[in-house]
Design a protein around this motif. Structure first.
Motif, PDB file in Angstrom:
ATOM      1  N   PRO A 144      -9.466  -0.289   8.714  1.00 35.50           N
ATOM      2  CA  PRO A 144      -8.082  -0.045   8.161  1.00 35.50           C
ATOM      3  C   PRO A 144      -7.515   0.151   9.522  1.00 35.50           C
ATOM      4  N   ASP A 145      -6.134   0.200   9.632  1.00 32.84           N
ATOM      5  CA  ASP A 145      -5.254   0.395  10.816  1.00 32.84           C
ATOM      6  C   ASP A 145      -4.264   1.502  10.277  1.00 32.84           C
TER       7      ASP A 145
ATOM      8  N   ASP B  32       2.300  14.436   8.295  1.00 28.80           N
ATOM      9  CA  ASP B  32       2.405  13.550   7.079  1.00 28.80           C
ATOM     10  C   ASP B  32       0.906  13.563   6.316  1.00 28.80           C
ATOM     11  N   GLU B  33       0.982  14.197   5.138  1.00 36.68           N
ATOM     12  CA  GLU B  33      -0.488  14.202   4.570  1.00 36.68           C
ATOM     13  C   GLU B  33      -0.837  12.911   4.304  1.00 36.68           C
ATOM     14  N   ASP B  34      -0.372  11.891   3.758  1.00 36.27           N
ATOM     15  CA  ASP B  34      -0.971  10.655   3.546  1.00 36.27           C
ATOM     16  C   ASP B  34      -1.290   9.959   4.868  1.00 36.27           C
ATOM     17  N   MET B  35      -0.529  10.184   5.826  1.00 35.42           N
ATOM     18  CA  MET B  35      -0.826   9.473   7.224  1.00 35.42           C
ATOM     19  C   MET B  35      -2.368  10.207   7.706  1.00 35.42           C
ATOM     20  N   ARG B  36      -2.552  11.401   7.440  1.00 38.50           N
ATOM     21  CA  ARG B  36      -3.375  12.281   7.911  1.00 38.50           C
ATOM     22  C   ARG B  36      -4.797  11.856   7.195  1.00 38.50           C
ATOM     23  N   VAL B  37      -4.710  11.400   5.925  1.00 36.97           N
ATOM     24  CA  VAL B  37      -5.753  10.822   5.055  1.00 36.97           C
ATOM     25  C   VAL B  37      -6.014   9.580   5.601  1.00 36.97           C
TER      26      VAL B  37
ATOM     27  N   VAL C  22      -9.323   5.743   9.047  1.00 43.94           N
ATOM     28  CA  VAL C  22      -9.805   4.880  10.371  1.00 43.94           C
ATOM     29  C   VAL C  22     -10.949   5.417  11.089  1.00 43.94           C
ATOM     30  N   VAL C  23     -11.118   6.852  11.085  1.00 45.63           N
ATOM     31  CA  VAL C  23     -12.364   7.353  12.073  1.00 45.63           C
ATOM     32  C   VAL C  23     -13.580   7.041  11.252  1.00 45.63           C
ATOM     33  N   ASP C  24     -13.651   7.195  10.017  1.00 48.13           N
ATOM     34  CA  ASP C  24     -14.736   6.971   8.986  1.00 48.13           C
ATOM     35  C   ASP C  24     -15.145   5.478   9.592  1.00 48.13           C
ATOM     36  N   ALA C  25     -13.979   4.649   9.282  1.00 51.70           N
ATOM     37  CA  ALA C  25     -14.510   3.127   9.474  1.00 51.70           C
ATOM     38  C   ALA C  25     -15.027   2.841  10.750  1.00 51.70           C
TER      39      ALA C  25
END
Length: 154
Positions: A108-109, A130-135, A140-143
């Protein structure tokens, strides 16, 4: 995860001799050597990445103590900027990444439009609120961790 925000002098090839390399550059390069992967957080200036980001890439890509320290490592890029959220900065970064032989994951990006209303950032602290952006940032980190494990030399 180690967060590196280097305070580096402007790149100068004349300073690459071991006896002239600034201490800040030596410390930065040691941290790069220890890294398994890189998550580049880029801001967009004048349709490209910032001079500070390019400077950090330049210092990490050359040196008598190991040359290109980005070579053959995994990477991801997130960006922030105006109307398209730093996507042009990310695209220009990918040009440099090709030369550096970085393995940049495609998805993801994350691209944040910093000036939308409301901004996804607290503009005083710089925190992502922004909660959606934090998710999405977490995804991204997990990927990137999964990507790093997939391409790691065994």
């Amino acid at each position: 995860m180690d967060i590196i925000v280097p305070d580096l002098p402007l790149f100068n090839q004349d300073l690459e001799r071991p006896d002239l390399v600034p201490e800040a550059v030596k410390e930065y390069r040691q941290r790069l050597k220890a890294a398994d992967a890189f998550l580049f957080g880029l801001s967009e200036y004048n349709f490209s990445m910032s001079g500070a980001a390019k400077n950090a890439i330049d210092w990490g890509s050359r040196g008598a103590d190991g040359g290109n320290l980005f070579n053959d490592k995994a990477a991801a890029v997130v960006s922030a900027g105006g109307g398209v959220g730093g996507q042009r900065a990310a695209a220009h970064f990918r040009d440099s990444a090709l030369f550096l032989n970085l393995h940049v994951m495609n998805k993801p990006d994350l691209s944040a439009r910093i000036y939308q209303s409301p901004s996804p950032f607290n503009l005083e602290s710089g925190d992502l609120v922004d909660e959606d952006m934090r998710v999405n940032a977490g995804k991204v980190v997990d990927a990137l961790i999964e990507w790093t494990n997939r391409i790691a030399v065994k």
